[in-house]
Structures are given as C-alpha cells and as structure tokens.
Design a protein around this motif. Structure first.
Motif, PDB file in Angstrom:
ATOM      1  N   HIS A 275     -50.233  24.421  -9.207  1.00  0.00           N
ATOM      2  CA  HIS A 275     -50.926  23.659 -10.250  1.00  0.00           C
ATOM      3  C   HIS A 275     -50.647  24.509 -11.585  1.00  0.00           C
ATOM      4  N   VAL A 276     -50.983  25.813 -11.657  1.00  0.00           N
ATOM      5  CA  VAL A 276     -50.936  26.826 -12.601  1.00  0.00           C
ATOM      6  C   VAL A 276     -49.423  26.607 -13.328  1.00  0.00           C
ATOM      7  N   ILE A 277     -48.519  26.626 -12.850  1.00  0.00           N
ATOM      8  CA  ILE A 277     -47.095  26.377 -13.375  1.00  0.00           C
ATOM      9  C   ILE A 277     -46.703  25.078 -13.516  1.00  0.00           C
ATOM     10  N   VAL A 278     -47.223  24.200 -13.322  1.00  0.00           N
ATOM     11  CA  VAL A 278     -46.712  22.855 -13.443  1.00  0.00           C
ATOM     12  C   VAL A 278     -46.198  22.438 -14.749  1.00  0.00           C
ATOM     13  N   ASP A 279     -46.855  22.807 -15.833  1.00  0.00           N
ATOM     14  CA  ASP A 279     -46.539  22.717 -17.128  1.00  0.00           C
ATOM     15  C   ASP A 279     -45.173  23.515 -17.631  1.00  0.00           C
ATOM     16  N   VAL A 280     -44.907  24.536 -16.945  1.00  0.00           N
ATOM     17  CA  VAL A 280     -43.691  25.265 -17.160  1.00  0.00           C
ATOM     18  C   VAL A 280     -42.389  25.015 -16.674  1.00  0.00           C
ATOM     19  N   LEU A 281     -42.574  24.127 -15.374  1.00  0.00           N
ATOM     20  CA  LEU A 281     -41.402  23.724 -14.552  1.00  0.00           C
ATOM     21  C   LEU A 281     -40.377  23.110 -15.347  1.00  0.00           C
ATOM     22  N   PRO A 282     -40.827  22.092 -16.292  1.00  0.00           N
ATOM     23  CA  PRO A 282     -39.847  21.466 -16.809  1.00  0.00           C
ATOM     24  C   PRO A 282     -38.818  22.251 -17.772  1.00  0.00           C
ATOM     25  N   THR A 283     -39.393  23.249 -18.407  1.00  0.00           N
ATOM     26  CA  THR A 283     -38.858  24.122 -19.278  1.00  0.00           C
ATOM     27  C   THR A 283     -37.881  25.070 -18.416  1.00  0.00           C
ATOM     28  N   MET A 284     -38.297  25.653 -17.063  1.00  0.00           N
ATOM     29  CA  MET A 284     -37.609  26.421 -16.462  1.00  0.00           C
ATOM     30  C   MET A 284     -36.504  25.726 -15.838  1.00  0.00           C
ATOM     31  N   ALA A 285     -36.784  24.318 -15.623  1.00  0.00           N
ATOM     32  CA  ALA A 285     -35.536  23.665 -14.954  1.00  0.00           C
ATOM     33  C   ALA A 285     -34.283  23.483 -15.693  1.00  0.00           C
ATOM     34  N   THR A 286     -35.000  23.042 -16.984  1.00  0.00           N
ATOM     35  CA  THR A 286     -33.991  22.979 -17.868  1.00  0.00           C
ATOM     36  C   THR A 286     -33.120  24.284 -18.328  1.00  0.00           C
ATOM     37  N   LEU A 287     -33.755  25.359 -18.496  1.00  0.00           N
ATOM     38  CA  LEU A 287     -33.101  26.613 -18.689  1.00  0.00           C
ATOM     39  C   LEU A 287     -31.970  26.693 -17.479  1.00  0.00           C
ATOM     40  N   TYR A 288     -32.391  26.588 -16.292  1.00  0.00           N
ATOM     41  CA  TYR A 288     -31.681  26.814 -15.082  1.00  0.00           C
ATOM     42  C   TYR A 288     -30.508  25.850 -14.955  1.00  0.00           C
ATOM     43  N   PHE A 289     -30.837  24.549 -14.911  1.00  0.00           N
ATOM     44  CA  PHE A 289     -29.658  23.670 -14.989  1.00  0.00           C
ATOM     45  C   PHE A 289     -28.655  23.278 -16.222  1.00  0.00           C
ATOM     46  N   SER A 290     -29.200  24.200 -17.386  1.00  0.00           N
ATOM     47  CA  SER A 290     -28.075  24.351 -18.389  1.00  0.00           C
ATOM     48  C   SER A 290     -27.219  25.545 -18.064  1.00  0.00           C
ATOM     49  N   GLY A 291     -27.696  26.434 -17.180  1.00  0.00           N
ATOM     50  CA  GLY A 291     -26.693  27.532 -16.876  1.00  0.00           C
ATOM     51  C   GLY A 291     -27.091  28.878 -17.500  1.00  0.00           C
ATOM     52  N   GLN A 292     -28.465  28.675 -18.018  1.00  0.00           N
ATOM     53  CA  GLN A 292     -28.850  30.104 -18.700  1.00  0.00           C
ATOM     54  C   GLN A 292     -29.942  30.915 -17.949  1.00  0.00           C
ATOM     55  N   LEU A 293     -30.021  30.699 -16.648  1.00  0.00           N
ATOM     56  CA  LEU A 293     -30.688  31.462 -15.693  1.00  0.00           C
ATOM     57  C   LEU A 293     -29.782  31.489 -14.553  1.00  0.00           C
ATOM     58  N   PRO A 294     -28.860  32.565 -14.468  1.00  0.00           N
ATOM     59  CA  PRO A 294     -27.788  32.765 -13.367  1.00  0.00           C
ATOM     60  C   PRO A 294     -28.437  33.215 -12.006  1.00  0.00           C
ATOM     61  N   VAL A 295     -29.154  32.228 -11.433  1.00  0.00           N
ATOM     62  CA  VAL A 295     -29.848  32.453 -10.328  1.00  0.00           C
ATOM     63  C   VAL A 295     -29.231  31.806  -9.036  1.00  0.00           C
ATOM     64  N   THR A 296     -29.002  32.082  -7.885  1.00  0.00           N
ATOM     65  CA  THR A 296     -28.357  31.290  -6.743  1.00  0.00           C
ATOM     66  C   THR A 296     -29.709  30.557  -6.082  1.00  0.00           C
ATOM     67  N   LEU A 297     -29.445  29.157  -6.127  1.00  0.00           N
ATOM     68  CA  LEU A 297     -30.609  28.446  -5.256  1.00  0.00           C
ATOM     69  C   LEU A 297     -29.584  27.720  -4.082  1.00  0.00           C
ATOM     70  N   SER A 298     -30.314  27.496  -3.249  1.00  0.00           N
ATOM     71  CA  SER A 298     -29.789  26.481  -2.084  1.00  0.00           C
ATOM     72  C   SER A 298     -29.952  25.058  -2.625  1.00  0.00           C
ATOM     73  N   PRO A 299     -29.294  24.080  -1.885  1.00  0.00           N
ATOM     74  CA  PRO A 299     -28.925  22.606  -2.436  1.00  0.00           C
ATOM     75  C   PRO A 299     -30.571  22.186  -2.422  1.00  0.00           C
ATOM     76  N   VAL A 300     -31.312  22.464  -1.392  1.00  0.00           N
ATOM     77  CA  VAL A 300     -32.751  21.831  -1.271  1.00  0.00           C
ATOM     78  C   VAL A 300     -33.535  22.698  -2.558  1.00  0.00           C
ATOM     79  N   GLN A 301     -33.452  23.516  -2.673  1.00  0.00           N
ATOM     80  CA  GLN A 301     -34.296  24.523  -3.849  1.00  0.00           C
ATOM     81  C   GLN A 301     -33.924  23.823  -4.912  1.00  0.00           C
ATOM     82  N   ALA A 302     -32.588  23.610  -5.430  1.00  0.00           N
ATOM     83  CA  ALA A 302     -32.078  22.956  -6.515  1.00  0.00           C
ATOM     84  C   ALA A 302     -32.688  21.530  -6.847  1.00  0.00           C
ATOM     85  N   ALA A 303     -32.753  20.782  -5.707  1.00  0.00           N
ATOM     86  CA  ALA A 303     -33.400  19.350  -5.410  1.00  0.00           C
ATOM     87  C   ALA A 303     -34.957  19.242  -5.813  1.00  0.00           C
TER      88      ALA A 303
END
Length: 221
Positions: free
Chosen positions: A111-139
C-alpha cells in the motif's frame, strides 16, 4: 500478430457486442515504400493508450492491453540506463524512490507504493526502464499500474490468488528498484568524479600561482 499494428481503438464499446473497434495496419512488403509514418502513428497510439488504460480501457484484460501496447519486456542483463537521475526525479521524488526501495527490501507493505505504480508502469511500458519482466509480471504491472485495478479486481481478471499477485508485484518491483538504484549510484559516482576533478583543478591553480609568485620573487632579486 501477422505484422499488423494498432493505430486506433474506439473508447466506447459496441452496444450490441460490447467490443471495441480497433484499426490495425500492416505495411506492404515493398522495399521502396517508406514506413516511418506507420512507426510514428503507432508510437503516438501507444503513448495515448498508456493513459487511456486508466479510463474506459480499464475493463480490458491486462494480456489484451499488453497485446495492443506490444511493449519490449526482454532486455540484456547489462542494459545501460536510458534515464539520468535528473530525468527520473522529474517523475519520482527522492521520497518516492526511498519507498520503492523499502518495499523492494520487504520492510513496508505494498500500500505504501500504490501511488507510484502508475508512474513506474508508464516509464516501463514507454521503454524508459530497460528491465526484463516475465509475461505475468508485465500483466500485473499493467493491471495495477496502468489500469489502476485493485488487487481483488486483478485477482479475478487473471484468475490468480492475491498472495501470488503480491509475490509477482514484489519480484517486479525489486527488478525496477535495482535499476533505479543503479541510476542513483551512477549519478553519485559522476558527482564524486566531478568534485574530485574540481579539487584537482583548484590544487593545480594554487600550485601554478605559487610557482608564479616564487618566479616573480627570483626575478626581483
């Protein structure tokens, strides 16, 4: 699939079928034809979709949303960061980063990081955080971050128990936290290097002035 790329998805579903209209285009297999226009339109579609997934497209299953985004989720283990610390701090404050690292260490609840998840997700899926995620983790990141689903809602959508969802969340956040920590470390090392260079420059300047003073005194004698 089949080389087709989405360029438009209607936000309001069909009243009869409940489906969203989607326009997809595939370039002709002719080398003399330019396709940069398609790359540009597809990139713009994905950029808008990152935000729209939190609205009417919130009802889409995360795997379907990912198929529309078609993000890159596999990177080399030694992939260099694409963002500097200054660029990261435009989106995440120092306090945000501390909370992310604390959750990655397992010292705080999700719950402490719920508010930053949208920002981190946007950075990741826009290709700005080159980290390998599994299909389930990405979902999971798409569902909690972009679509802003509750854990209970995502549990039903993915047919996965909440404890497994949170385990996946912990794994993916640890990967992102490690990458963000690397950016912070490189920034700190760079700052130390600049300060060391400045100290050497000041010392050299003092030595140069001292030599000049001694030379002037010798000439006077």
């Amino acid at each position: 699939r089949g080389g087709y790329r989405p360029l438009y998805a209607r936000q309001t579903p069909n009243l009869i079928t409940g489906e969203h209209t989607c326009i997809m285009v595939r370039p002709l297999a002719r080398s003399e034809l330019r396709t940069d226009w398609l790359d540009s339109l597809h990139a713009d579609f994905c950029r808008r979709l990152l935000t729209l997934l939190g609205y009417r497209f919130r009802e889409l299953p995360p795997p379907l949303a990912l198929s529309l985004l078609s993000p890159k989720t596999k990177f080399d283990a030694d992939a260099k960061p694409k963002l500097t610390l200054a660029e990261v701090e435009r989106h995440l404050t120092a306090y945000d980063l501390r909370r992310v690292h604390a959750y990655a260490r397992g010292t705080v609840d999700y719950h402490v990081i719920v508010d930053v998840l949208p920002t981190m997700a946007t950075l990741y899926f826009s290709g700005q955080l080159p980290v390998t995620l599994s299909p389930v983790q990405a979902a999971v990141l798409c569902g909690l971050g972009l679509q802003r689903l509750l854990v209970d809602e995502l549990e039903q959508v993915l047919s996965m128990p909440a404890n497994q969802l949170l385990a996946m969340l912990g794994q993916l956040v640890r990967k992102l936290s490690k990458h963000l920590a690397r950016i912070e470390e490189e920034a700190a090392a760079s700052a130390l290097g600049v300060r060391a260079k400045e100290r050497r420059a000041r010392a050299a300047s003092k030595l140069h002035r001292a030599v000049g003073d001694v030379a002037g005194e010798l000439e006077a004698e």
